[in-house]
Structures are given as C-alpha cells and as structure tokens.
Design a protein around this motif. Structure first.
Motif, PDB file in Angstrom:
ATOM      1  N   GLU A 346       1.010  -1.145  -0.022  1.00  0.00           N
ATOM      2  CA  GLU A 346       0.198  -0.064  -0.151  1.00  0.00           C
ATOM      3  C   GLU A 346       1.084   1.422  -0.204  1.00  0.00           C
ATOM      4  OE1 GLU A 346      -2.218  -0.456   3.414  1.00  0.00           O
ATOM      5  OE2 GLU A 346      -3.583  -2.127   2.716  1.00  0.00           O
ATOM      6  N   MET A 347       2.118   1.164   0.040  1.00  0.00           N
ATOM      7  CA  MET A 347       3.047   2.346   0.083  1.00  0.00           C
ATOM      8  C   MET A 347       3.309   2.848  -1.475  1.00  0.00           C
ATOM      9  SD  MET A 347       6.270   1.038   2.219  1.00  0.00           S
ATOM     10  CE  MET A 347       6.295   0.933   4.197  1.00  0.00           C
ATOM     11  N   GLY A 348       3.330   4.183  -1.363  1.00  0.00           N
ATOM     12  CA  GLY A 348       3.852   4.834  -2.364  1.00  0.00           C
ATOM     13  C   GLY A 348       5.433   4.350  -2.784  1.00  0.00           C
ATOM     14  N   LEU A 349       5.782   4.397  -3.991  1.00  0.00           N
ATOM     15  CA  LEU A 349       7.078   3.926  -4.401  1.00  0.00           C
ATOM     16  C   LEU A 349       8.245   4.620  -3.883  1.00  0.00           C
ATOM     17  CD1 LEU A 349       6.828   2.932  -8.086  1.00  0.00           C
ATOM     18  CD2 LEU A 349       5.993   1.789  -6.318  1.00  0.00           C
ATOM     19  N   GLU A 350       8.355   5.847  -3.316  1.00  0.00           N
ATOM     20  CA  GLU A 350       9.102   6.470  -2.741  1.00  0.00           C
ATOM     21  C   GLU A 350       9.377   5.982  -1.068  1.00  0.00           C
ATOM     22  OE1 GLU A 350      11.400   8.524  -3.700  1.00  0.00           O
ATOM     23  OE2 GLU A 350      10.847   9.017  -5.531  1.00  0.00           O
ATOM     24  N   ASP A 351       7.993   5.938  -0.556  1.00  0.00           N
ATOM     25  CA  ASP A 351       8.182   5.340   0.808  1.00  0.00           C
ATOM     26  C   ASP A 351       8.576   3.822   0.814  1.00  0.00           C
ATOM     27  OD1 ASP A 351       7.225   7.524   1.715  1.00  0.00           O
ATOM     28  OD2 ASP A 351       5.054   7.016   1.632  1.00  0.00           O
ATOM     29  N   LEU A 352       8.191   3.097  -0.163  1.00  0.00           N
ATOM     30  CA  LEU A 352       8.905   1.768  -0.354  1.00  0.00           C
ATOM     31  C   LEU A 352      10.280   1.476  -0.389  1.00  0.00           C
ATOM     32  CD1 LEU A 352       8.334  -1.295  -0.807  1.00  0.00           C
ATOM     33  CD2 LEU A 352       7.887  -0.888  -2.956  1.00  0.00           C
ATOM     34  N   ASP A 353      10.896   2.420  -1.042  1.00  0.00           N
ATOM     35  CA  ASP A 353      12.357   2.452  -1.300  1.00  0.00           C
ATOM     36  C   ASP A 353      13.114   2.882  -0.032  1.00  0.00           C
ATOM     37  OD1 ASP A 353      14.632   2.277  -2.669  1.00  0.00           O
ATOM     38  OD2 ASP A 353      14.311   4.079  -3.955  1.00  0.00           O
ATOM     39  N   ARG A 354      12.389   4.021   0.810  1.00  0.00           N
ATOM     40  CA  ARG A 354      12.962   4.204   2.309  1.00  0.00           C
ATOM     41  C   ARG A 354      12.853   2.978   3.160  1.00  0.00           C
ATOM     42  NH1 ARG A 354      10.957   9.517   0.621  1.00  0.00           N
ATOM     43  NH2 ARG A 354       8.712   9.019   1.663  1.00  0.00           N
ATOM     44  N   TRP A 355      11.523   2.229   3.090  1.00  0.00           N
ATOM     45  CA  TRP A 355      11.405   1.129   3.910  1.00  0.00           C
ATOM     46  C   TRP A 355      12.607   0.212   3.639  1.00  0.00           C
ATOM     47  CZ3 TRP A 355       9.774  -3.793   2.696  1.00  0.00           C
ATOM     48  CH2 TRP A 355       9.503  -4.772   3.641  1.00  0.00           C
TER      49      TRP A 355
END
Length: 705
Positions: A346-355
């Motif tokens: 459910e994350m945006g791709l930017e948030d996914l990269d940071r995670w």
C-alpha cells in the motif's frame, strides 16, 4: 548480418513491401492511422520472430504447435527473437497488480518467506522455529554466565486421573523432578498436589549452571527435552524468568501450529495465501450497477450492441476478513521491518524505497536479501524514470490506462535485461506528460544500447525525431495505405514532399488553433470538496456544452477527478449506481444532464468473437439478409444460422473464433488458424449460401468501404 531485410510483405494492407532496417537501432514506424504500421511491426516482424523462435524449440515442443501461422511475406533476413510490448497484452485479472506485473511482488514474497517473522494471530507473540544450537545460542546471549537454569520438557495439560501414572513412569525412567502448575516437585516420594481437573505438567530434564564449558551437556539436555516435549523446550531461571522454544512453527503460548513460510503463502493467487472469504480478490458482495458507458456487444448470441444501461458487476465492498488485502490471516501476521506484506504493497514507491533501506539485516540475512533487494530497486528505479512513481504495488492492472500498462510491462522487460532481441512497442508515449517524455526516451535508448533492436509504432513528434531510423507508411489508410513513403534518418523525412508526417514535422502543415472559443452558456457541473486519492478537497467547474480538457503530469489526479469522481457521481444521480466512487462533498448542476457515457481505453468487446459488425449492430441486419435468401429458406436457416457465436452454423472446432489457442506450458499461449474452417468461423454448409456471390465469411472479411 547488420540489417533486417524484408521482402514482399503483404500482411493485411501492406502492398508487397520491401524494406531494409538497421539492427541494434531505435526505429520508429509512423504514418497516418490505418496505413499499415501495426501490420508491419506486429503482424509481420514480431509474428515471424516469435514463430521462428518457437519452431527452434525441441521436436516435442514443436509437435504441440502443429501449424504456426506465418505472416504473408516472401522472406525476412537478419531477424532476432522478438518480444512485443503493446497496450493490450497485459494481464488484467482481478488479482493482477502493478506489483505482480513488474515482478516486484515476487521478490517481496521471497523476502518475507526467508526473512519475515511470524506472529501468532491470537496471542500476537513471535513464532519461530529454532534448531537446538540456535536455542542454546539465544540463551547464552540473553542470560549471564553463572545463571542457574532448569531445562523443562512441557507435556501439556494432563487430566487428574492420568497424572499419577505419568509421574510413576517418569520416576522409573530416572527423572527426579517435575513442575506441576508452576511448582517444582520431587518424584521421590510421589508428590501430592491440590485437586484440579487438569494440570500443566513439565518434566525437569536437567538442572545446571550456564557455563560454556558445559556446552555439550546443555545441548544434549535440550535435545532430550525437545524429544519429550513434542519439539518444545522451556528454560527456567529461579528468579521467575523463562523462555520457551520450539523446533516447529508453534505458538509457545496458545500452542497453535503454523505452516512453513513459503513465497506462495504471501500470494493472493495461491491457495495457501489467499483469503478464504474473498478467494484473494479483496472484495465481496459485488452489486450490479448501470454501465453508463459506450455500448459493448453481447457476443453470446451474436446480436446487436447491448443497451448501455444494462447492468454489470459493481466493484463490491472491501472484504471484512482481509480488509481488502486479499491475503489470509497467517499471511498478514508475518512481519518484516515492522510491517506485513500487504502494508508494504500500500506504500507509494518513494516510501517503499525508504523502507527497504531501513531494514536492519545481520550479515547472514543481508546475504539472503541481496539479490531480491537488487531486483526490487532496479524495477523501482525504472518505474520512477518512466514517470510512474505515483503508482502503488497494489494498484490493480484493470485500473491502468493503456499507456501505463505498456510502461509497466517495459519495467518488467528492463528488470530482466536481454541483448540481441527485437523489441516491438506500440505508442509508448501515450499518456506521458512532456515532463516525463525525456525519461521514456532514455529507457528506449538503454534498451537499444544493450544490443537490441527497438521498433516503435509512434505518432509522437519528439519520439520520431529522437529515433535513429524512421519508416513512414501511407499515403492513406486501409486500401489507400500499405506503401513505404520513406525509410531513413528523421531529418530527411522532413524534406519529403509526399509525406504527411514529414510536412507536419517540418511545420509546412500545422493543426490550426481555433480563433473563437465556445462560450459556456448552458451552465456548469460543479464538483465541491473532491478528496479521492491525492485530490486535496478541490472544487472544480465543468462548463456544459463545451469541450473541456483535463491535463497535468502523470499521477496528478486527472483520472481520479474525471472517472472516479465526476463520472461516478453522475452515474449515482442518473442511474442509481451502487458504485461509491471517490469521495466528494456534493455535485451541483447534474439536473441539467440526462445521460452520462464513459468512453475509456478498455477493449469494447468482451471476448475474441467481438467485431465491429457485432459491436455496431450491423451484423444483425447482415444475418437477416442471408436468412431471407432462397437457398437459406429452402434449408430452413434462420438468422442464428449465420452467427459465429451460437451452435448451428459456426465451426465447432474453434467455437466460431476462427483461431485456436495452443497452451505452450512455460511460454505464452500461441494462437493459430483453425485447421477445420481455415479461419472462416463457419461450417461449410453455412458458407454454401451466397449473397451476390459472397458467403457470410467473405462479407465479414470486406472493409467498410
């Protein structure tokens, strides 16, 4: 060979075309609509490349495809294995998402299966299967040397009448102590304890002091305790602190057992991972609602186009058990970096990269994660380069536009880079904002620079001018097209006087900007407080009786505003649609509207039998003419006899489709001409009936002209 040489191409409207194309270059095929671009790129180059590759397989595989159709061409030299990336070949099943299409979800599942930590859905406690050495190592890390320990084998809950027999047996086997309901008791003499219906009994396997010199004894005692305790071990300190371990995935509190963590457990398409209530769809109780879109033909009976007010399945409501994730309870109980896999999707791709960057991985775990993380980041980078950073992994394939779908497939191809391949693309610039077009071109150049030939069917000016080689088809459409007007560098195309494309590229022809604009004299449709997806409570007015264009960069909210908010709100007011649409405060001015029609990029037909004749309703009149012919009346043929969608007159070998699909197991299915009807769709008896010398199949093969 450094060139692809085509001789005598006659597919569809191509007029015996001869053409020479440079290999390992970016080639754009352009021309007016209907001039033969797709016939050349997809139906000739790609089709022949695919056919040759499949026929190069083993004899066993070739026997599975007895009659692969060759395009109508005399010869093609210098051809490579071909991959088509078009706007239609994307899988649009309800479970298909951006994550599955780009294979990011596959690598995420692997990470969760190998590195995820299961938590009991009931107790919320961490559930881990540990080997004996891992248990011993954890104890040495948790407690200081010199700690006094009891190693216990839990026997579970035992009925009162069974306890004496168990204690006598343990005494005979040489054990000296047990722990009953938390109290350590000697077995000599046999203990007395308060009366109760059941007792929690644990065998004291060993008493020792935590000392590295007694490591072997420690391991032996742990193994014995695990054997007696059903693969569970409990280690107790006199101060009251204790730890419970299990060699299997079992909750140490409630005793619940769980399956081994595998990638399939995290897939909505796998029985182990899919929510049982919604079968992995994430939604239940779909209601029917008016389509309110342009009519789509009902090809089940071969009649005319359906009423646009017919009902179709609504979107349903999020499944209450899985909350729309489509995953089962156990799948949602595995955490990595503090999150379950559906939360990551459910994350945006930017948030996914940071995670991904925040994951705390030990040396051994980092080795396991290295390859999946590399593959995920490569695909994330490509998605962002293509201007699609606004997407989420759980975005359904059905909701993607044609251009978005094609760029997602392009991401998949770049995730597994090949060389020496012929890539054929269909207008990849569709839906791309000028801001993101340069990024798209860099992706195409990267494919080319990796040693591939990239053929693009395009109308976009910047793509044409950025190509290494341009082929212009024309001069007109259909029967008036199919000729090579130009083949060479794009700069030379602009000097061609007989090319419409060249005239527009050079500026000799332009599309005039209207000098007068229509005034909004019929009022406005007004959306107040739209907050769907990324819309921030906006208020928008649409003038009635005018042509309105909604634009903006990719992901700015255009589709959310027009389709999910405006169209859905009008459908609710006019058709009592059950589709909730995107949230808004109110819609004003809808009383002036009588009907709303959605014309989107989805295919207009439901299946391969759909044709322009069935969709427009023309086919019903054609069949009626054939049914009134003397030959048909003598034979007792009615209009349905001339339908390729019902039994009777159609070919049953292909069920009236004219082509048969061959399952290629590990390769995409291959479509071949039906060997029984030769692609006509009909039985021979049906084709005996002629109108002005033409059978029903011959009439359907005619152009509109």
């Amino acid at each position: 060979m450094d060139r692809i040489v085509i001789k005598g191409a006659r597919q569809h409207n191509l007029k015996n075309v001869d053409l020479s194309l440079p290999r390992d270059r970016l080639i754009v095929i352009t021309g007016v609509s209907g001039s033969g671009k797709s016939s050349l790129a997809f139906d000739t180059l790609f089709a022949e490349g695919q056919r040759r590759y499949l026929e190069a397989l083993s004899l066993h595989s070739r026997y599975a495809v007895p009659h692969l159709d060759a395009p109508e061409v005399d010869e093609i030299q210098g051809l490579s294995p071909a991959i088509a990336v078009d706007q239609r070949s994307i899988v649009r099943s309800p479970r298909s998402t951006v994550g599955t299409l780009t294979e990011i979800s596959d690598f995420l599942r692997l990470l969760y299966a190998r590195l995820g930590t299961l938590h009991c859905p009931v107790c919320r406690l961490e559930v881990r299967a540990l080997s004996i050495p891992e248990m011993v190592g954890e104890i040495f890390r948790a407690w200081p040397l010199g700690s006094r320990l009891l190693i216990l084998a839990p026997l579970g809950l035992v009925k009162e009448r069974e306890v004496p027999g168990i204690l006598r047996k343990l005494k005979r086997e040489g054990f000296a102590r047990v722990r009953i309901d938390g109290q350590v008791l000697d077995l000599d003499p046999l203990p007395r304890f308060p009366r109760s219906l059941v007792y929690r009994v644990e065998v004291v396997v060993d008493r020792l002091i935590l000392d590295s010199s007694k490591l072997q004894r420690f391991r032996d005692s742990m193994e014995l305790a695990a054997k007696m305790g059903g693969q569970q071990v409990r280690v107790y300190r006199p101060d009251g602190e204790e730890k419970t371990f299990s060699e299997t995935a079992r909750c140490t509190s409630c005793g619940g057992t769980f399956p081994e963590l595998t990638p399939g457990l995290f897939s909505t398409q796998h029985p182990a991972g899919a929510c049982a209530a919604c079968k992995g769809l994430g939604a239940v109780c779909g209601e029917q609602r008016p389509k309110g879109r342009a009519p789509r033909d009902d090809t089940s009976e071969g009649e005319s186009g359906e009423d646009p007010m017919d009902l179709e399945d609504g979107p349903g409501i999020p499944c209450p058990q899985c909350r729309g994730s489509g995953l089962g309870l156990i799948s949602r109980s595995v955490k990595l970096g503090g999150l379950a896999i559906h939360q990551v999707s459910e994350m945006g791709l930017e948030d996914l990269d940071r995670w991904l960057s925040s994951l705390d991985l030990s040396s051994s775990r980092s080795v396991i994660a290295e390859r999946p993380l590399k593959e995920i980041r490569a695909r994330l980078r490509t998605l962002k380069e293509l201007g699609m950073g606004y997407l989420k992994l759980n975005r359904t394939a059905r909701s993607l536009s044609g251009g978005e779908a094609q760029r997602v497939r392009l991401t998949q191809q770049l995730g597994t880079p090949l060389s020496g391949v012929l890539y054929v693309l269909d207008e990849p610039s569709v839906g791309v904002h000028p801001r993101d077009h340069e990024r798209l071109m860099r992706i195409l150049f990267r494919l080319r620079d990796e040693g591939n030939t990239v053929v693009v069917v395009e109308h976009d000016r910047e793509t044409i001018l950025g190509a290494d080689h341009v082929v212009d088809l024309g001069p007109g459409a259909g029967l008036l097209g199919g000729e090579i007007l130009f083949s060479g560098p794009p700069q030379d195309l602009m000097r061609q006087p007989n090319s419409l494309t060249g005239q527009y590229l050079s500026g000799r022809k332009t599309i005039p900007v209207p000098t007068r604009r229509r005034k909004p004299r019929k009022g406005f449709l007004r959306i107040v407080g739209a907050t769907g997806h990324n819309l921030k409570g906006i208020t928008v007015e649409f003038p009635l009786g005018c042509l309105t264009c909604v634009t903006g960069v990719s992901g700015s909210g255009k589709s959310t505003l027009v389709f999910d908010t405006l169209y859905a709100a009008l459908a609710r007011q006019l058709f009592a649609s059950k589709n909730p649409g995107a949230p808004l405060e109110r819609l004003e001015g809808w009383e002036k509207i009588q009907r709303v029609v959605l014309i989107d990029q989805l295919p207009i037909g439901r299946n391969p039998r759909s044709t322009p004749a069935t969709y427009t309703g023309l086919f019903a009149h054609i069949r009626e003419i054939f049914a009134q012919l003397p030959e048909a009346r003598v034979r007792g043929y009615g209009p349905s006899r001339f339908s390729f969608n019902v039994k009777g007159g159609r070919c049953e070998g292909c069920k009236g489709e004219g082509r048969c699909s061959v399952d290629m197991v590990f390769l995409p299915d291959v479509s071949v001409t039906c060997p029984l009807c030769g692609g006509s769709r009909y039985r021979d008896e049906t084709l005996d009936v002629k109108f002005k010398g033409k059978s029903i199949a011959e009439v359907l093969r005619m152009t509109v002209h």
